[in-house]
Design an enzyme around this catalytic site. Structure first.
Site, PDB file in Angstrom:
ATOM      1  N   LEU A  12       0.828  -1.208   0.000  1.00 46.74           N
ATOM      2  CA  LEU A  12       0.000   0.000   0.000  1.00 46.74           C
ATOM      3  C   LEU A  12       0.861   1.257   0.000  1.00 46.74           C
ATOM      4  CD1 LEU A  12      -2.626   1.632   0.293  1.00 46.74           C
ATOM      5  CD2 LEU A  12      -2.484   1.242   2.766  1.00 46.74           C
ATOM      6  N   ASP A  34      12.099   2.771  12.244  1.00 42.29           N
ATOM      7  CA  ASP A  34      11.537   1.558  12.848  1.00 42.29           C
ATOM      8  C   ASP A  34      10.559   1.993  13.941  1.00 42.29           C
ATOM      9  OD1 ASP A  34      11.038  -0.811  14.326  1.00 42.29           O
ATOM     10  OD2 ASP A  34      12.936  -1.660  13.628  1.00 42.29           O
ATOM     11  N   ILE A  35       9.279   1.645  13.767  1.00 40.98           N
ATOM     12  CA  ILE A  35       8.286   2.146  14.733  1.00 40.98           C
ATOM     13  C   ILE A  35       8.363   1.428  16.082  1.00 40.98           C
ATOM     14  CG2 ILE A  35       6.690   3.083  12.996  1.00 40.98           C
ATOM     15  CD1 ILE A  35       4.875   0.587  13.620  1.00 40.98           C
ATOM     16  N   TYR A  59       3.488  -5.563  10.787  1.00 36.65           N
ATOM     17  CA  TYR A  59       3.979  -6.917  10.539  1.00 36.65           C
ATOM     18  C   TYR A  59       2.770  -7.670   9.988  1.00 36.65           C
ATOM     19  CZ  TYR A  59       5.821 -11.613  11.540  1.00 36.65           C
ATOM     20  OH  TYR A  59       6.229 -12.924  11.444  1.00 36.65           O
ATOM     21  N   THR A  60       2.749  -7.888   8.664  1.00 35.04           N
ATOM     22  CA  THR A  60       1.518  -8.320   7.985  1.00 35.04           C
ATOM     23  C   THR A  60       1.474  -9.817   7.646  1.00 35.04           C
ATOM     24  OG1 THR A  60       2.470  -7.744   5.841  1.00 35.04           O
ATOM     25  CG2 THR A  60       1.152  -6.050   6.934  1.00 35.04           C
ATOM     26  N   TYR A 123      -2.621 -11.804  14.560  1.00 35.24           N
ATOM     27  CA  TYR A 123      -2.584 -10.577  13.752  1.00 35.24           C
ATOM     28  C   TYR A 123      -3.823  -9.715  14.043  1.00 35.24           C
ATOM     29  CZ  TYR A 123      -3.040  -7.704   9.487  1.00 35.24           C
ATOM     30  OH  TYR A 123      -3.217  -6.671   8.599  1.00 35.24           O
ATOM     31  N   TRP A 148      -8.117  -7.805   2.058  1.00 39.46           N
ATOM     32  CA  TRP A 148      -7.717  -8.522   0.843  1.00 39.46           C
ATOM     33  C   TRP A 148      -7.017  -7.590  -0.162  1.00 39.46           C
ATOM     34  CZ3 TRP A 148     -11.618 -12.800  -0.972  1.00 39.46           C
ATOM     35  CH2 TRP A 148     -12.053 -13.532   0.130  1.00 39.46           C
TER      36      TRP A 148
HETATM   37  N1  LIG Z   1      -2.314  -6.683   2.681  1.00 39.05           N
HETATM   38  C1  LIG Z   1      -3.554  -6.859   3.105  1.00 39.05           C
HETATM   39  O1  LIG Z   1      -4.284  -7.716   2.584  1.00 39.05           O
HETATM   40  C2  LIG Z   1      -4.104  -6.014   4.216  1.00 39.05           C
HETATM   41  C3  LIG Z   1      -5.438  -6.228   4.630  1.00 39.05           C
HETATM   42  C4  LIG Z   1      -5.947  -5.447   5.668  1.00 39.05           C
HETATM   43  C5  LIG Z   1      -5.165  -4.484   6.269  1.00 39.05           C
HETATM   44  N2  LIG Z   1      -3.882  -4.305   5.865  1.00 39.05           N
HETATM   45  C6  LIG Z   1      -3.077  -3.301   6.537  1.00 39.05           C
HETATM   46  O2  LIG Z   1      -2.697  -2.307   5.595  1.00 39.05           O
HETATM   47  C7  LIG Z   1      -1.393  -1.797   5.931  1.00 39.05           C
HETATM   48  C8  LIG Z   1      -0.479  -1.911   4.733  1.00 39.05           C
HETATM   49  O3  LIG Z   1      -0.351  -3.279   4.392  1.00 39.05           O
HETATM   50  P1  LIG Z   1       0.615  -3.773   3.231  1.00 39.05           P
HETATM   51  O4  LIG Z   1      -0.030  -4.950   2.609  1.00 39.05           O
HETATM   52  O5  LIG Z   1       1.044  -2.605   2.398  1.00 39.05           O
HETATM   53  O6  LIG Z   1       1.862  -4.300   4.092  1.00 39.05           O
HETATM   54  P2  LIG Z   1       3.301  -4.784   3.585  1.00 39.05           P
HETATM   55  O7  LIG Z   1       3.381  -4.813   2.098  1.00 39.05           O
HETATM   56  O8  LIG Z   1       3.636  -6.016   4.340  1.00 39.05           O
HETATM   57  O9  LIG Z   1       4.241  -3.614   4.076  1.00 39.05           O
HETATM   58  C9  LIG Z   1       4.510  -3.443   5.433  1.00 39.05           C
HETATM   59  C10 LIG Z   1       5.204  -2.136   5.623  1.00 39.05           C
HETATM   60  O10 LIG Z   1       5.453  -1.992   7.023  1.00 39.05           O
HETATM   61  C11 LIG Z   1       6.830  -1.667   7.200  1.00 39.05           C
HETATM   62  N3  LIG Z   1       7.281  -2.173   8.483  1.00 39.05           N
HETATM   63  C12 LIG Z   1       7.291  -3.445   8.950  1.00 39.05           C
HETATM   64  N4  LIG Z   1       7.801  -3.489  10.188  1.00 39.05           N
HETATM   65  C13 LIG Z   1       8.136  -2.205  10.508  1.00 39.05           C
HETATM   66  C14 LIG Z   1       8.732  -1.596  11.635  1.00 39.05           C
HETATM   67  N5  LIG Z   1       9.109  -2.304  12.713  1.00 39.05           N
HETATM   68  N6  LIG Z   1       8.941  -0.258  11.622  1.00 39.05           N
HETATM   69  C15 LIG Z   1       8.568   0.475  10.545  1.00 39.05           C
HETATM   70  N7  LIG Z   1       8.016  -0.032   9.435  1.00 39.05           N
HETATM   71  C16 LIG Z   1       7.801  -1.370   9.435  1.00 39.05           C
HETATM   72  C17 LIG Z   1       7.565  -2.327   6.030  1.00 39.05           C
HETATM   73  O11 LIG Z   1       8.796  -1.684   5.850  1.00 39.05           O
HETATM   74  P3  LIG Z   1      10.069  -2.379   5.118  1.00 39.05           P
HETATM   75  O12 LIG Z   1       9.518  -3.105   3.921  1.00 39.05           O
HETATM   76  O13 LIG Z   1      10.919  -1.208   4.752  1.00 39.05           O
HETATM   77  O14 LIG Z   1      10.670  -3.304   6.116  1.00 39.05           O
HETATM   78  C18 LIG Z   1       6.567  -2.041   4.904  1.00 39.05           C
HETATM   79  O15 LIG Z   1       6.743  -0.746   4.418  1.00 39.05           O
HETATM   80  C19 LIG Z   1      -0.934  -2.592   7.158  1.00 39.05           C
HETATM   81  O16 LIG Z   1      -1.248  -1.876   8.325  1.00 39.05           O
HETATM   82  C20 LIG Z   1      -1.780  -3.847   7.100  1.00 39.05           C
HETATM   83  O17 LIG Z   1      -1.940  -4.417   8.382  1.00 39.05           O
HETATM   84  C21 LIG Z   1      -3.342  -5.035   4.837  1.00 39.05           C
END
Ligand SMILES: NC(=O)c1ccc[n+]([C@@H]2O[C@H](COP(=O)([O-])OP(=O)(O)OC[C@H]3O[C@@H](n4cnc5c(N)ncnc54)[C@H](OP(=O)(O)O)[C@@H]3O)[C@@H](O)[C@H]2O)c1
Length: 285
Positions: A12, A34-35, A59-60, A123, A148
């Site tokens: 995203l 790093d959060i 952490y997804t 999660y 999704w």
């Molecule tokens: N994907 C889905 O289907 C889905 C569904 C519902 C909700 N969401 C939510 O939507 C949001 C975005 O999801 P996404 O799919 O884009 O996730 P993603 O592709 O897994 O990306 C996760 C992001 O979080 C960063 N991150 C991980 N650990 C971190 C830490 N300790 N400190 C700072 N940054 C950290 C990563 O940074 P680096 O890559 O630089 O390590 C990356 O930029 C998340 O909050 C997720 O829970 C996602």
């Protein structure tokens, strides 16, 4: 407006960084900020002085969270709390990304924002706990629940299906979990609009309509003219470490209040396929 994105390197986050126009944007990955470090969060906010923070960092890995529970809590709950505390101190607005997995999936009609949280996975529990704490720390924060998520910037379900279809003649996909696929481009646009609309409280943001994973895979493969045979299977036959909700469709009522209407997931899937194809072409040339 100045906007800081935590999680700017994710699926995203990359879409947000690409489509967000007209504002001053700072997009940060975990290497930049790093959060899990409150000092780092504070330093970043002092440095950039954002009007809005979009907290997409998480952490997804839903199955990974079951075994790495401490990491899941540290990033998804404590990290979010620390960002909210810092945002409060700096007088910065916060938009936090949450998930349909805060629900147990036992409902038979779309989840409304006031429905009680009842997560079944680690999660989901870390996201639900973050939501509750954030609404206490910063009652004016905006919590966007989505589901999704798919897009061209990283690993996602349709990408996995297309890659598998290239090497197999048959695929079995679960048909007893229903949700709403959500395209990162559409989600990113809605998030920008919500920030501009001064949004507060919980808002459900997904593409319109719903399907099972099987129906999603079948549609993607059909539209990409794949000859692979897609067969429905059950969650029972395809066990995973984390329990997923059987039904996690999110009602769009909260989003419609802001005058935002999302395209159907089928329309979004077609745009995803076109964008994916044009990227593959430009890589080949
Ligand atoms: N994907 C889905 O289907 C889905 C569904 C519902 C909700 N969401 C939510 O939507 C949001 C975005 O999801 P996404 O799919 O884009 O996730 P993603 O592709 O897994 O990306 C996760 C992001 O979080 C960063 N991150 C991980 N650990 C971190 C830490 N300790 N400190 C700072 N940054 C950290 C990563 O940074 P680096 O890559 O630089 O390590 C990356 O930029 C998340 O909050 C997720 O829970 C996602």
């Amino acid at each position: 407006m100045r906007v800081t994105i935590f999680g700017g390197t994710g699926l995203l986050g990359k879409a947000l960084t690409r489509i967000w126009q007209g504002d001053e944007l700072t997009s940060l990955g975990s290497i930049d900020a790093d959060i899990r470090s409150p000092q780092t969060i504070k330093r970043v906010i002092e440095q950039h002085r954002p009007d809005w923070i979009v907290l997409a960092a998480a952490y997804t890995d839903v199955d990974g969270c079951e075994t790495n529970q401490q990491l899941a809590f540290d990033v998804n709950t404590q990290g979010a709390i620390d960002v909210a505390e810092a945002a409060k101190d700096a007088g910065t607005r916060l938009l936090f990304l949450s998930s349909d997995y805060v629900f147990d999936g036992e409902k038979l009609s779309p989840y409304e924002i006031a429905d009680p949280r009842s997560p079944r996975s680690v999660y989901g529990k870390t996201k639900a706990a973050a939501e509750e704490r954030l609404l206490n720390i910063l009652p004016e924060c905006c919590i966007v629940r989505t589901s999704w998520v798919f897009g061209v910037d990283g690993k996602c379900f349709p990408d996995t299906m297309l890659k598998l279809a290239a090497s197999r003649s048959e695929l079995a996909v679960v048909d007893d979990q229903r949700g709403s696929p959500t395209y990162t481009t559409d989600l990113a646009r809605a998030i920008q609009e919500l920030c501009h609309s001064d949004a507060k409280g919980i808002v459900h943001v997904t593409n319109a309509g719903d399907c099972s994973w099987f129906e999603f895979a079948r549609y993607i493969l059909h539209k990409s003219s794949s000859s692979v045979l897609v067969k429905p299977t059950s969650t029972e036959k395809f066990p995973r470490p984390a329990q997923r909700p059987k039904y996690s469709v999110l009602s769009p009522t909260s989003l419609h209040k802001y005058g935002i209407h999302m395209a159907s997931w089928t329309d979004a899937a077609q745009r995803y396929l076109a964008e994916r194809a044009s990227r593959t072409k430009s890589v080949q040339h």
